[in-house]
Design an enzyme around this catalytic site. Structure first.
Site, PDB file in Angstrom:
ATOM      1  N   GLU A  96       0.787  -1.238   0.000  1.00 46.51           N
ATOM      2  CA  GLU A  96       0.000   0.000   0.000  1.00 46.51           C
ATOM      3  C   GLU A  96       0.820   1.288   0.000  1.00 46.51           C
ATOM      4  OE1 GLU A  96      -2.783  -0.630   3.232  1.00 46.51           O
ATOM      5  OE2 GLU A  96      -3.674  -2.355   2.232  1.00 46.51           O
ATOM      6  N   GLU A 112      -6.330 -10.630  -1.976  1.00 47.60           N
ATOM      7  CA  GLU A 112      -7.211 -10.487  -0.792  1.00 47.60           C
ATOM      8  C   GLU A 112      -8.671 -10.383  -1.218  1.00 47.60           C
ATOM      9  OE1 GLU A 112      -5.837  -7.234   1.665  1.00 47.60           O
ATOM     10  OE2 GLU A 112      -3.732  -7.746   1.367  1.00 47.60           O
TER      11      GLU A 112
HETATM   12  O1  9MR Z   1      -7.792  -8.331   8.044  1.00 51.44           O
HETATM   13  C1  9MR Z   1      -6.822  -7.563   8.712  1.00 51.44           C
HETATM   14  C2  9MR Z   1      -7.366  -7.055  10.037  1.00 51.44           C
HETATM   15  O2  9MR Z   1      -7.617  -8.122  10.925  1.00 51.44           O
HETATM   16  C3  9MR Z   1      -6.377  -6.078  10.675  1.00 51.44           C
HETATM   17  O3  9MR Z   1      -6.964  -5.486  11.822  1.00 51.44           O
HETATM   18  C4  9MR Z   1      -5.963  -4.994   9.686  1.00 51.44           C
HETATM   19  C5  9MR Z   1      -4.886  -4.102  10.254  1.00 51.44           C
HETATM   20  O4  9MR Z   1      -3.685  -4.795  10.484  1.00 51.44           O
HETATM   21  O5  9MR Z   1      -5.483  -5.583   8.481  1.00 51.44           O
HETATM   22  C6  9MR Z   1      -6.410  -6.400   7.834  1.00 51.44           C
HETATM   23  O6  9MR Z   1      -5.840  -6.921   6.633  1.00 51.44           O
HETATM   24  C7  9MR Z   1      -5.502  -5.965   5.639  1.00 51.44           C
HETATM   25  C8  9MR Z   1      -4.246  -6.443   4.960  1.00 51.44           C
HETATM   26  O7  9MR Z   1      -3.236  -6.636   5.907  1.00 51.44           O
HETATM   27  C9  9MR Z   1      -3.789  -5.451   3.905  1.00 51.44           C
HETATM   28  N1  9MR Z   1      -4.849  -5.142   2.966  1.00 51.44           N
HETATM   29  C10 9MR Z   1      -6.118  -4.766   3.546  1.00 51.44           C
HETATM   30  C11 9MR Z   1      -6.575  -5.834   4.554  1.00 51.44           C
HETATM   31  C12 9MR Z   1      -7.949  -5.500   5.113  1.00 51.44           C
HETATM   32  O8  9MR Z   1      -7.888  -4.302   5.838  1.00 51.44           O
END
Ligand code: 9MR
Length: 375
Positions: free
Chosen positions: A160, A266
């Protein structure tokens, strides 16, 4: 069993997967089998999967690749400088290895300040210099990617970094100190730490023309410097009735032309669209917080629309299978989706399996899209 019969049985058991004869997971009931000739099918799962025995049958029947949802992120592994905590991630890697699941490491650098422990950027109250920031990054990557060297199939190296607004890169401590160089360095350090791992740049909304252009710029720039970037991760967090099929196809074609692989990293389709949360300075948020329309179950017509849209997506993935190395869902089933919490609490239904782990209409639609005769 007589020895002769026993050895016949053993031979049949050994060759059956190669003949497509697996009795438990044939093409019609398993995503990974249905997609076997096209791309790997993966899933982002709970960090504590090794203790969640109820999740195992669904996971191993349907998926061949796993991404830990949180436990390999910088904030989880090195919350304060030098104090690494590997317990959860080690258990995850051991579990996946025992179960013959391929691993995606996620992620070595997250280019968002609120997702990166503040110590990376600072010396006391002052911002860290470019040199110090890069040294810290190198130590983090060498320690983390080096720890599981040879055991992680793919790493999301940088997550990101592209800006959603008018900038090229998202403003962050990394970008401020190093500009685009921090991305290049992260890939160099990752490659040095684990030369066999496939290295991914991962981001969202890269179907949209403006962000696609930034991604093309990034790929070209890294390629020109001979940086070991192997694939682009398209996160694929979509919303019902808004799946950007044509724009997604344009991004797939652009990546193919650049000679870089794609992983859909994802995937999900939110049935309670969330875009309004960010509209007009957030003025709808109080109203949205009350919105929980499918708390008692998702209506059949919504599930049907979701199934059709998943089918369209997988038809597109199949058409472009030559450039797609993997398609991973984000979470195992509806009950575990991050979209039940984000950006507000609601009972969501974004995946192929319901809260009991049972296939939804979208499951059959995806299997059909993967296996029926091409149009
Ligand atoms: O699903 C993840 C959630 O449990 C966490 O709280 C969050 C922050 O660390 O991240 C979520 O996963 C993300 C991923 O790491 C990167 N792309 C977006 C995903 C959804 O927010």
């Amino acid at each position: 069993m007589k020895p002769f019969l026993a050895s016949l049985w053993a031979i049949a058991w050994l060759v059956s997967p190669h003949l497509g004869l697996s009795a438990t997971a044939p093409e019609s009931s398993s995503l990974r089998h249905a997609a076997a000739k096209l791309f790997a099918i993966g899933v982002g799962i709970n960090d504590h999967i090794s203790q969640r025995t109820n999740d195992w049958p669904l996971l191993t029947a349907q998926f061949s690749t796993v991404t830990p949802e949180n436990c390999m992120k910088p904030a989880a592994l090195q919350p304060t400088e030098g104090a690494f905590d590997f317990a959860t991630a080690d258990a995850f890697v051991d579990f996946a290895t025992r179960q013959n699941l391929k691993l995606v490491g996620h992620c070595l650098v997250w280019a968002k300040d609120d997702r990166t422990p503040a110590w990376f950027y600072r010396v006391g109250q002052q911002p860290a210099s470019r040199e110090l920031l890069l040294t810290r990054m190198r130590q983090h990557i060498a320690t983390v990617a080096g720890r599981w060297r040879g055991r992680i199939a793919m790493w999301d190296v940088v997550n990101e970094a592209l800006d959603d607004g008018t900038n090229y890169l998202r403003p962050s401590g990394w970008e401020q100190a190093c500009g685009e160089e921090f991305i290049a360095k992260a890939f160099e350090y990752a490659h040095a730490a684990d030369p066999a791992a496939l290295l991914v740049y991962n981001d969202y909304n890269t179907e949209l023309p403006a962000k696609r252009a930034k991604m093309i710029r990034l790929v070209r720039s890294l390629r020109a410097k001979h940086i070991p970037l192997h694939a682009i991760g398209l996160q694929g967090h979509y919303e019902l009735d808004q799946v950007p099929l044509a724009e997604l196809e344009a991004t797939l074609v652009a990546m193919r032309e650049l000679g870089v692989k794609v992983v859909v990293s994802e995937l999900d389709i939110d049935v309670i669209p969330r875009a309004k949360w960010w509209a007009e300075g957030g003025k709808y948020r109080a109203e949205l917080r009350q919105l929980n329309p499918y708390r008692d179950g998702c209506p059949p017509e919504i599930l049907q629309r979701q199934a059709e849209q998943y089918a369209q997506l997988f038809q597109l993935f199949r058409k472009h299978a030559g450039v797609i190395a993997r398609v991973s869902f984000w979470n195992l089933h509806d009950g575990q989706s991050w979209l039940n919490e984000f950006p507000w609490q609601r009972v969501n239904h974004p995946l192929l399996f319901d809260r009991a782990g049972q296939p939804k209409p979208a499951f059959a639609a995806v299997i059909h899209a993967l296996t029926d005769a091409p149009p």
